[in-house]
Design a protein around this motif. Structure first.
Motif, PDB file in Angstrom:
ATOM      1  N   SER A  72       0.839  -1.209   0.000  1.00  0.00           N
ATOM      2  CA  SER A  72       0.000   0.000   0.000  1.00  0.00           C
ATOM      3  C   SER A  72       0.868   1.251   0.000  1.00  0.00           C
ATOM      4  O   SER A  72       0.531   2.250  -0.637  1.00  0.00           O
ATOM      5  CB  SER A  72      -0.920   0.033   1.229  1.00  0.00           C
ATOM      6  OG  SER A  72      -1.763  -1.079   1.218  1.00  0.00           O
ATOM      7  N   THR A  73       1.966   1.180   0.719  1.00  0.00           N
ATOM      8  CA  THR A  73       2.891   2.320   0.751  1.00  0.00           C
ATOM      9  C   THR A  73       3.395   2.605  -0.664  1.00  0.00           C
ATOM     10  O   THR A  73       3.439   3.766  -1.103  1.00  0.00           O
ATOM     11  CB  THR A  73       4.080   1.991   1.682  1.00  0.00           C
ATOM     12  OG1 THR A  73       3.583   1.798   3.005  1.00  0.00           O
ATOM     13  CG2 THR A  73       5.120   3.094   1.668  1.00  0.00           C
ATOM     14  N   ARG A  76       0.702   4.238  -2.724  1.00  0.00           N
ATOM     15  CA  ARG A  76       0.465   5.644  -2.335  1.00  0.00           C
ATOM     16  C   ARG A  76       1.585   6.580  -2.786  1.00  0.00           C
ATOM     17  O   ARG A  76       1.371   7.788  -2.870  1.00  0.00           O
ATOM     18  CB  ARG A  76       0.283   5.753  -0.815  1.00  0.00           C
ATOM     19  CG  ARG A  76      -1.026   5.167  -0.299  1.00  0.00           C
ATOM     20  CD  ARG A  76      -1.314   5.641   1.128  1.00  0.00           C
ATOM     21  NE  ARG A  76      -0.281   5.250   2.061  1.00  0.00           N
ATOM     22  CZ  ARG A  76      -0.324   4.188   2.858  1.00  0.00           C
ATOM     23  NH1 ARG A  76      -1.385   3.399   2.841  1.00  0.00           N
ATOM     24  NH2 ARG A  76       0.668   3.916   3.675  1.00  0.00           N
ATOM     25  N   CYS A  77       2.772   6.022  -3.066  1.00  0.00           N
ATOM     26  CA  CYS A  77       3.855   6.880  -3.586  1.00  0.00           C
ATOM     27  C   CYS A  77       3.541   7.354  -4.992  1.00  0.00           C
ATOM     28  O   CYS A  77       3.975   8.429  -5.404  1.00  0.00           O
ATOM     29  CB  CYS A  77       5.168   6.105  -3.675  1.00  0.00           C
ATOM     30  SG  CYS A  77       5.931   5.861  -2.104  1.00  0.00           S
ATOM     31  N   ASN A  79       0.803   8.265  -6.561  1.00  0.00           N
ATOM     32  CA  ASN A  79       0.030   9.519  -6.735  1.00  0.00           C
ATOM     33  C   ASN A  79       0.171  10.442  -5.524  1.00  0.00           C
ATOM     34  O   ASN A  79      -0.673  11.310  -5.300  1.00  0.00           O
ATOM     35  CB  ASN A  79      -1.444   9.237  -7.051  1.00  0.00           C
ATOM     36  CG  ASN A  79      -2.183   8.575  -5.917  1.00  0.00           C
ATOM     37  OD1 ASN A  79      -1.576   8.169  -4.938  1.00  0.00           O
ATOM     38  ND2 ASN A  79      -3.486   8.471  -6.055  1.00  0.00           N
ATOM     39  N   ARG A  80       1.259  10.243  -4.797  1.00  0.00           N
ATOM     40  CA  ARG A  80       1.624  11.117  -3.679  1.00  0.00           C
ATOM     41  C   ARG A  80       0.574  11.155  -2.578  1.00  0.00           C
ATOM     42  O   ARG A  80       0.454  12.165  -1.873  1.00  0.00           O
ATOM     43  CB  ARG A  80       1.972  12.528  -4.186  1.00  0.00           C
ATOM     44  CG  ARG A  80       3.276  12.523  -4.946  1.00  0.00           C
ATOM     45  CD  ARG A  80       3.781  13.885  -5.336  1.00  0.00           C
ATOM     46  NE  ARG A  80       3.808  14.855  -4.250  1.00  0.00           N
ATOM     47  CZ  ARG A  80       4.271  16.096  -4.376  1.00  0.00           C
ATOM     48  NH1 ARG A  80       4.771  16.497  -5.552  1.00  0.00           N
ATOM     49  NH2 ARG A  80       4.264  16.939  -3.379  1.00  0.00           N
ATOM     50  N   MET A  81      -0.161  10.066  -2.397  1.00  0.00           N
ATOM     51  CA  MET A  81      -1.081  10.024  -1.259  1.00  0.00           C
ATOM     52  C   MET A  81      -0.304   9.969   0.063  1.00  0.00           C
ATOM     53  O   MET A  81      -0.829  10.315   1.116  1.00  0.00           O
ATOM     54  CB  MET A  81      -2.027   8.818  -1.361  1.00  0.00           C
ATOM     55  CG  MET A  81      -3.024   8.910  -2.491  1.00  0.00           C
ATOM     56  SD  MET A  81      -4.296  10.163  -2.238  1.00  0.00           S
ATOM     57  CE  MET A  81      -5.428   9.221  -1.215  1.00  0.00           C
ATOM     58  N   ASN A  82       0.969   9.518   0.010  1.00  0.00           N
ATOM     59  CA  ASN A  82       1.768   9.509   1.250  1.00  0.00           C
ATOM     60  C   ASN A  82       2.051  10.920   1.760  1.00  0.00           C
ATOM     61  O   ASN A  82       2.433  11.076   2.912  1.00  0.00           O
ATOM     62  CB  ASN A  82       3.097   8.772   1.025  1.00  0.00           C
ATOM     63  CG  ASN A  82       2.919   7.268   0.984  1.00  0.00           C
ATOM     64  OD1 ASN A  82       2.066   6.725   1.674  1.00  0.00           O
ATOM     65  ND2 ASN A  82       3.709   6.596   0.160  1.00  0.00           N
ATOM     66  N   ARG A 112      -3.346  13.479  -9.049  1.00  0.00           N
ATOM     67  CA  ARG A 112      -4.319  12.440  -8.646  1.00  0.00           C
ATOM     68  C   ARG A 112      -5.500  12.343  -9.614  1.00  0.00           C
ATOM     69  O   ARG A 112      -6.230  11.359  -9.580  1.00  0.00           O
ATOM     70  CB  ARG A 112      -4.794  12.702  -7.210  1.00  0.00           C
ATOM     71  CG  ARG A 112      -3.705  12.389  -6.226  1.00  0.00           C
ATOM     72  CD  ARG A 112      -4.071  12.684  -4.789  1.00  0.00           C
ATOM     73  NE  ARG A 112      -2.832  12.923  -4.043  1.00  0.00           N
ATOM     74  CZ  ARG A 112      -2.619  13.915  -3.202  1.00  0.00           C
ATOM     75  NH1 ARG A 112      -3.588  14.769  -2.926  1.00  0.00           N
ATOM     76  NH2 ARG A 112      -1.450  14.055  -2.612  1.00  0.00           N
ATOM     77  N   GLN A 117      -7.443   6.675  -7.719  1.00  0.00           N
ATOM     78  CA  GLN A 117      -7.283   5.581  -6.756  1.00  0.00           C
ATOM     79  C   GLN A 117      -8.635   5.070  -6.281  1.00  0.00           C
ATOM     80  O   GLN A 117      -9.572   5.843  -6.098  1.00  0.00           O
ATOM     81  CB  GLN A 117      -6.456   6.069  -5.553  1.00  0.00           C
ATOM     82  CG  GLN A 117      -6.086   4.931  -4.611  1.00  0.00           C
ATOM     83  CD  GLN A 117      -4.835   5.186  -3.796  1.00  0.00           C
ATOM     84  OE1 GLN A 117      -4.195   6.230  -3.913  1.00  0.00           O
ATOM     85  NE2 GLN A 117      -4.460   4.231  -2.963  1.00  0.00           N
ATOM     86  N   PHE A 119     -10.203   2.396  -3.279  1.00  0.00           N
ATOM     87  CA  PHE A 119      -9.754   1.837  -2.002  1.00  0.00           C
ATOM     88  C   PHE A 119     -10.452   0.510  -1.698  1.00  0.00           C
ATOM     89  O   PHE A 119     -11.373   0.091  -2.392  1.00  0.00           O
ATOM     90  CB  PHE A 119      -9.999   2.867  -0.897  1.00  0.00           C
ATOM     91  CG  PHE A 119      -9.227   4.131  -1.122  1.00  0.00           C
ATOM     92  CD1 PHE A 119      -7.939   4.273  -0.633  1.00  0.00           C
ATOM     93  CD2 PHE A 119      -9.764   5.167  -1.888  1.00  0.00           C
ATOM     94  CE1 PHE A 119      -7.207   5.428  -0.878  1.00  0.00           C
ATOM     95  CE2 PHE A 119      -9.036   6.318  -2.128  1.00  0.00           C
ATOM     96  CZ  PHE A 119      -7.756   6.453  -1.627  1.00  0.00           C
ATOM     97  N   ASP A 197      -6.404  -0.566  -4.285  1.00  0.00           N
ATOM     98  CA  ASP A 197      -5.846  -1.192  -3.089  1.00  0.00           C
ATOM     99  C   ASP A 197      -6.843  -2.210  -2.546  1.00  0.00           C
ATOM    100  O   ASP A 197      -7.804  -1.848  -1.883  1.00  0.00           O
ATOM    101  CB  ASP A 197      -5.527  -0.121  -2.033  1.00  0.00           C
ATOM    102  CG  ASP A 197      -4.569  -0.654  -0.976  1.00  0.00           C
ATOM    103  OD1 ASP A 197      -4.399  -1.881  -0.896  1.00  0.00           O
ATOM    104  OD2 ASP A 197      -4.003   0.169  -0.238  1.00  0.00           O
TER     105      ASP A 197
END
Ligand code: ADP
Length: 277
Positions: A72-73, A76-77, A79-82, A112, A117, A119, A197
């Motif tokens: 998941s990490t 998230r990288c 689309n810069r969700m982190n 984004r 994304q 979920f 995800d």
């Protein structure tokens, strides 16, 4: 093509792997997302370790591996969700169509829309079906038309089921329909990549199967990158599979058939045959 893997109860099961007769298998790989030396930390804990990968356009790439290995990490990288997690710190490059998404001049909100994304748990807004679909366009200040709504809902294989109730709440739909509404919302702004995800893990088997069929259609137009804990699903729906293992290492990335039938790394073989997890 089949290979034997094991369910968690140890009983052998058969895994159908996407066959090479599929037209997509013959398309040359054009990289749409690449990472170079990607490291991610949460405070001092490293979650991803030096990930290099080239993800091909208009194909389904599955990310598999045991819980906590960074799937998941990694997603998230892209689309810069982190960015929204204070403890997260990213080093290295994530290149989308030739541009590092972490460059200072990249607007993460615009990114984004190009890299949508979906979920694990369907999360429609408490708004009408129509407003859920048009949301992504309206925040860009774009006018929306009935055609836009129909196109996105058709693209998500939901139009026929909801065309007479567009002004009713998205929350009144079944779980599977809600997830397809979220897919419609993601495709309305005409993205290039859709990140998913574990999109079927909260759904019943029939609803999950519809999403799998939909992914097969979506990839004609978009690139799909999907995290799944379900190896049978990865084998059924993906063209490429990336195997992450504990420590945030990308251990093997190859055609799905090669990963499931003839992996190079013995740890991958152990993982997919259920020797550890
Ligand atoms: P996976 O998707 O493979 O289960 P994750 O990417 O969720 O793995 O997690 C990778 C590692 O990063 C785990 O050790 C997890 O505990 C840690 N982690 C994930 N999200 C956060 C967060 N928001 N804050 C701190 N640590 C996190």
């Amino acid at each position: 093509m089949n290979m034997s893997t094991q369910e968690t109860d140890g009983s052998p099961i058969s895994t159908d792997v996407r066959t090479t007769e599929n037209a997509r298998a013959d398309r040359p790989d054009e990289t749409v997302v690449a990472t170079r030396g990607l490291d991610v930390y949460y405070n001092d804990d490293q979650a991803l370790d030096d990930i290099d990968i080239e993800i091909p356009e208009n194909k389904v790439t599955a990310l598999i591996g045991p819980s906590g290995c960074g799937k998941s990490t990694f997603l998230r990288c892209i689309n810069r969700m982190n960015d929204q997690i204070d403890a997260a710190h990213v080093e290295g490059e994530v290149v989308f169509k030739g541009k590092n998404v972490y460059d200072d001049d990249v607007d993460p909100v615009a990114l984004r829309r190009k890299i949508g994304q979906v979920f694990q748990k369907p999360n429609p807004f408490p708004k009408s079906i129509r407003d859920n679909v048009t949301y992504g366009l309206e925040v860009q200040g774009k006018d929306t038309s009935d055609e836009d709504v129909e196109r996105a809902l058709r693209g998500a294989a939901l139009w026929d089921e909801v065309k007479d109730q567009l002004d009713e709440s998205g929350l009144d739909l079944s779980g599977g329909q809600q997830q397809r509404l979220c897919i419609a919302r993601a495709i309305a702004p005409d993205p290039e990549v859709i990140l998913m995800d574990e999109p079927t893990s909260a759904l019943d088997p029939v609803a999950a199967s519809k999403i799998e069929d939909l992914i097969d259609e979506l990839v004609e137009e978009y690139t799909v990158i999907i995290v799944t804990h379900n190896m049978q699903q990865a084998a059924r729906i993906s063209d490429k599979t990336a195997v992450f293992l504990t420590g945030g290492e990308l251990v093997e990335f190859d055609d799905t058939a090669a990963i499931f039938e003839n992996p190079s790394d013995s740890r991958v073989e152990d993982y997919i045959t259920g020797k550890f997890g």
